[in-house]
Design a protein around this motif. Structure first.
Motif, PDB file in Angstrom:
ATOM      1  N   ALA A  64      -3.925  -8.026   8.777  1.00  0.00           N
ATOM      2  CA  ALA A  64      -2.888  -6.970   8.410  1.00  0.00           C
ATOM      3  C   ALA A  64      -1.574  -7.012   7.321  1.00  0.00           C
ATOM      4  CB  ALA A  64      -2.803  -7.226   9.756  1.00  0.00           C
ATOM      5  N   PRO A  65      -1.361  -8.691   6.778  1.00  0.00           N
ATOM      6  CA  PRO A  65       0.039  -8.556   6.183  1.00  0.00           C
ATOM      7  C   PRO A  65      -0.534  -8.169   4.802  1.00  0.00           C
ATOM      8  CG  PRO A  65      -1.059 -10.952   7.240  1.00  0.00           C
ATOM      9  CD  PRO A  65      -1.623 -10.241   7.754  1.00  0.00           C
ATOM     10  N   ALA A  66      -1.771  -8.049   4.681  1.00  0.00           N
ATOM     11  CA  ALA A  66      -2.547  -7.622   3.159  1.00  0.00           C
ATOM     12  C   ALA A  66      -2.072  -5.748   3.170  1.00  0.00           C
ATOM     13  CB  ALA A  66      -3.522  -7.877   2.473  1.00  0.00           C
ATOM     14  N   TRP A  67      -2.838  -5.331   4.499  1.00  0.00           N
ATOM     15  CA  TRP A  67      -2.039  -4.444   4.834  1.00  0.00           C
ATOM     16  C   TRP A  67      -0.396  -3.450   4.925  1.00  0.00           C
ATOM     17  CZ3 TRP A  67      -5.158   0.634   4.320  1.00  0.00           C
ATOM     18  CH2 TRP A  67      -6.801  -0.068   4.037  1.00  0.00           C
ATOM     19  N   SER A  72       4.084  -1.561   1.168  1.00  0.00           N
ATOM     20  CA  SER A  72       5.592  -1.862  -0.048  1.00  0.00           C
ATOM     21  C   SER A  72       4.745  -1.379  -0.681  1.00  0.00           C
ATOM     22  CB  SER A  72       5.525  -3.224   0.778  1.00  0.00           C
ATOM     23  OG  SER A  72       6.208  -3.905   2.389  1.00  0.00           O
ATOM     24  N   GLU A  73       3.538  -1.643  -1.360  1.00  0.00           N
ATOM     25  CA  GLU A  73       3.487  -0.933  -2.676  1.00  0.00           C
ATOM     26  C   GLU A  73       3.167   0.235  -2.765  1.00  0.00           C
ATOM     27  OE1 GLU A  73       2.082  -1.730  -7.437  1.00  0.00           O
ATOM     28  OE2 GLU A  73       2.837  -3.368  -5.195  1.00  0.00           O
ATOM     29  N   LEU A  74       2.573   1.125  -2.072  1.00  0.00           N
ATOM     30  CA  LEU A  74       3.111   2.713  -2.290  1.00  0.00           C
ATOM     31  C   LEU A  74       4.188   2.929  -2.076  1.00  0.00           C
ATOM     32  CD1 LEU A  74       0.971   3.995   0.396  1.00  0.00           C
ATOM     33  CD2 LEU A  74       0.214   4.087  -1.454  1.00  0.00           C
ATOM     34  N   GLY A  75       5.226   2.293  -1.541  1.00  0.00           N
ATOM     35  CA  GLY A  75       6.639   2.888  -2.107  1.00  0.00           C
ATOM     36  C   GLY A  75       6.959   2.252  -3.586  1.00  0.00           C
ATOM     37  N   ARG A  76       6.330   1.093  -3.900  1.00  0.00           N
ATOM     38  CA  ARG A  76       7.247   1.043  -5.166  1.00  0.00           C
ATOM     39  C   ARG A  76       6.885   1.613  -5.927  1.00  0.00           C
ATOM     40  NH1 ARG A  76       5.025  -1.162  -9.290  1.00  0.00           N
ATOM     41  NH2 ARG A  76       3.342  -1.256  -8.072  1.00  0.00           N
ATOM     42  N   PHE A  77       5.647   2.350  -6.215  1.00  0.00           N
ATOM     43  CA  PHE A  77       4.681   3.048  -7.283  1.00  0.00           C
ATOM     44  C   PHE A  77       5.605   4.370  -6.711  1.00  0.00           C
ATOM     45  CE2 PHE A  77       1.940   6.375  -7.087  1.00  0.00           C
ATOM     46  CZ  PHE A  77       1.196   6.241  -8.790  1.00  0.00           C
ATOM     47  N   HIS A  78       5.318   4.757  -5.931  1.00  0.00           N
ATOM     48  CA  HIS A  78       6.396   6.235  -5.230  1.00  0.00           C
ATOM     49  C   HIS A  78       7.693   5.833  -6.053  1.00  0.00           C
ATOM     50  CE1 HIS A  78       8.476   9.417  -3.872  1.00  0.00           C
ATOM     51  NE2 HIS A  78       7.047   9.755  -3.041  1.00  0.00           N
ATOM     52  N   ARG A  79       8.497   5.059  -6.512  1.00  0.00           N
ATOM     53  CA  ARG A  79       9.876   5.075  -6.633  1.00  0.00           C
ATOM     54  C   ARG A  79       9.660   4.331  -7.797  1.00  0.00           C
ATOM     55  NH1 ARG A  79      10.053   1.999  -2.488  1.00  0.00           N
ATOM     56  NH2 ARG A  79      10.383  -0.301  -3.460  1.00  0.00           N
ATOM     57  N   GLU A  80       8.557   4.226  -8.640  1.00  0.00           N
ATOM     58  CA  GLU A  80       8.702   4.308 -10.443  1.00  0.00           C
ATOM     59  C   GLU A  80       7.964   5.430 -11.415  1.00  0.00           C
ATOM     60  OE1 GLU A  80       5.485   0.964 -10.995  1.00  0.00           O
ATOM     61  OE2 GLU A  80       8.083  -0.766 -10.441  1.00  0.00           O
TER      62      GLU A  80
END
Length: 452
Positions: A64-67, A72-80
């Motif tokens: 679950a922590p990896a998911w 969070s990575e999706l959000g970072r990718f979206h912002r970048e």
């Protein structure tokens, strides 16, 4: 730094399928389809193609922590990738961004549920980043090409030329190699139903959604199958997502999962179903019976309470309201009982937090959610894949909408799979519940079998 997107007017066509014909051969082609003019319930259609990959799923068996980190990575990718994109216009819902499918089975890992059936390539999350889209607004009868700054003039010109010279539909045909077969016999369905009743009586849960899966071999073009199904079961949250020459998701969903516009969150769960009738008097009686059904209202209320709790993880305390309760909405093949819940998103939360903490939708798990998911994993013999997951977009400017991927069919490697399910509560009767699965998708199965 603020980025601006370009808008170019195109010739509007009432049926977006005609435009999608011109884009289908581009890799990653996707159509989010309100089924206008067959359905009057939707306003926008979104057509896009030529994506770049978004962050990949965690590896099989990830915890679950990896998911959580993945979202969070999706959000970072979206912002970048998109920075601080200004909204293209109030009436442009998607100006590029992330779009794709959240497979139901990925929710097992999020909720620490041990899956018993083997995952497939469609069990995870398949999101891609799109930098341009064609938006059809059926209310304003307007079509526009909206593109991010990185989309070259040459690419925009190619899209315009394709759409100006829309080809005649090339019907390569679609046929089943045999009739649909379920992964549960009637006796096996009854046994699973009785197991759920035992769990309910023991106080383990209040409601569990149980589904059976129908499958058959096929040959031909899944797009042809989608067009046929769309003609008999048009729905406002439909989608056709192409994953290759013979791999596609065909979704004719009537149910919204989560919508985010500004800070306003909306979810509209469906619980309660009656089949439509050709005779107007019989059809009205069915709708009235659904509206008056204590069982269906109780089932719907359980899910409303569950979703209020889900939204509460990311919304401002006190902002969550039930705006509509037990409304009967009618679709081409069924009547549904629908409620509507809204809330205000906290300033420190975004679309990916909302998705992570609410997925999968409670209307297709049961209550309480985690225990219902454990029982589903125990009793259903195969992975749900895209079924009961969500087709979703998160626009570059932060706007989001998504469906519950019910009434969905998956074409993959020469096999087509279709699911039908329903919520089981203490006073459910197994024969009625078993029949309801056919009420929901029986016309789909019959229509495709008649093409053979």
């Amino acid at each position: 730094m603020h980025q601006t997107v370009s808008l170019e007017e195109l010739n509007y066509r009432p049926d977006s399928c005609e435009l999608f014909e011109a884009l289908r051969d581009i890799p990653g082609a996707a159509l989010l389809d309100s089924s206008y003019p067959l359905s009057q319930a939707g306003r926008y259609d979104i057509l896009c193609a030529q994506p770049v990959p978004a962050p990949a799923n965690p590896p099989p068996g990830a915890d679950a922590p990896a998911w959580h980190d993945y979202f969070s990575e999706l959000g970072r990718f979206h912002r970048e990738r998109y920075g601080k994109v200004q909204p293209a216009a109030e009436d442009i819902p998607f100006c590029g961004g992330l779009l794709g499918v959240l497979g139901y089975d990925s929710g097992n890992a999020l909720h620490k549920v041990q899956a018993t059936s083997a995952p497939t390539t469609h069990s995870g999350i398949n999101l891609s980043a799109y930098d341009w889209a064609v938006i059809q607004d059926h209310l304003l009868q307007r079509a526009v090409l909206v593109a991010q700054p990185q989309v070259s003039a040459a690419v925009r010109r190619d899209i315009r030329l394709r759409l100006q010279a829309v080809p005649r539909e090339v019907n390569t045909g679609f046929r089943l190699r045999q009739r649909f077969r379920s992964n549960l016999t009637e006796a096996e369905y009854r046994h699973a139903f009785e197991r759920i009743q035992a769990y309910i009586q023991a106080g383990d849960c209040y409601q569990v959604n149980l589904a059976q899966r129908f499958s058959a071999g096929f040959e031909g073009d899944p797009w042809c199958a989608y067009r046929v199904l769309r003609s008999i079961a048009a729905a406002p949250f439909s989608a056709f997502l192409q994953h290759g020459t013979d791999s596609a998701l065909l979704c004719l969903s009537p149910e919204r999962f989560l919508r985010l516009h500004g800070h306003r969150v909306q979810t509209s769960p469906i619980k309660g179903t009656r089949p439509r009738h050709r005779d107007a008097a019989a059809d009205q009686l069915a709708a009235d019976a659904l509206r008056a059904s204590h069982k269906d209202r109780a089932e719907n209320l359980m899910i409303v309470d569950l979703l209020r709790n889900d939204l509460g993880r990311n919304c401002i305390p006190g902002s969550i309201h039930v705006d509509a309760l037990f409304e009967v909405q009618s679709f081409p093949t069924v009547h549904h009982l629908v409620s509507n819940i809204t809330g205000e998103l906290r300033a420190d939360r975004g679309a990916y937090d909302l998705l992570r903490d609410s997925f999968p939708g409670g209307s297709i798990t049961g209550a309480p959610k985690r225990r219902a998911m454990e029982i589903i994993a125990e009793l259903e013999p195969h992975a749900r894949e895209a079924y009961c997951g969500s087709v979703v977009y998160v626009s570059a400017d932060g706007r989001m909408d998504s469906n519950i991927a019910i009434r969905s069919l998956l074409c993959h490697e020469g096999e087509i799979r279709c699911w039908g399910g329903g919520g089981i509560v203490a006073d459910s009767q197994w024969r009625h519940e078993y029949q309801e699965t056919f009420d929901k998708v029986g016309r789909f199965l019959a229509a495709l079998e008649s093409m053979s």
